[in-house]
Design a protein around this motif. Sequence first.
Motif, short mmCIF file in Angstrom:
data_model
loop_
_atom_site.label_atom_id
_atom_site.label_comp_id
_atom_site.label_asym_id
_atom_site.label_seq_id
_atom_site.Cartn_x
_atom_site.Cartn_y
_atom_site.Cartn_z
N THR A 22 1.02 -5.16 -7.02
CA THR A 22 0.98 -4.14 -5.54
C THR A 22 0.49 -2.90 -5.60
O THR A 22 -0.05 -2.02 -5.26
CB THR A 22 2.03 -4.10 -4.52
N ARG A 117 -0.01 -12.76 -6.33
CA ARG A 117 -1.72 -12.08 -5.82
C ARG A 117 -1.76 -10.88 -6.33
O ARG A 117 -1.20 -10.00 -5.69
CB ARG A 117 -1.92 -12.64 -4.46
N THR A 120 -1.92 -7.56 -2.99
CA THR A 120 -0.70 -8.25 -1.33
C THR A 120 1.05 -8.65 -2.50
O THR A 120 2.05 -8.36 -1.63
CB THR A 120 -1.12 -9.39 -0.79
N GLU A 122 1.26 -11.24 -2.93
CA GLU A 122 1.56 -12.54 -2.31
C GLU A 122 2.19 -13.99 -3.39
O GLU A 122 0.87 -14.34 -4.24
CB GLU A 122 0.50 -13.00 -1.10
#
Length: 165
Positions: A22, A117, A120, A122
Amino acid sequence: MITVVTAPAAVLSTVAEEVDPTGPEIVRLAADLVETMRAAPGCVGLAAPQIGVSAQVFCVDVTGHPKAVTTHGAFVLCNAKIVEASRWRPGREGCMSVPDLTGDVKRAGRIVVEGLRPGTGEAITLVTDAFEARAVQHEIDHCAGRLFLDRVAGAHAIFPRKVYL
């Protein structure tokens, strides 16, 4: 386009650091990797160590490649790990960090990869096969401080890169 580091640069033989996906610097790194990959003809993947950054981040895009069977388009993964591998077979590989050579490397023809990812954070699980699986394994190796030359069976499996005019 960022300059690609070539062997024997130390960053290519060092295990890269895990990252916080992030972080804004990782988002910038992901964009730099994709831009540099797209600017190099024939390039289907690039890892952060190849641009001199010790980070477990890489991009892959085999879209339109004649050897591609499965394709997930362009993607970037952080801290990726292979959690399943099967259907091992040899195949020829090249690398922007080893510009004058190619080699025959045995890799899994089907893999399951878990990663994060950028942006994010994720969690992603990617199931792929064939050429895309080979490209992902190649880039994960870069993050682990390995080149394809570390995986060839011996000198008989290394070849001068062909130049097409």
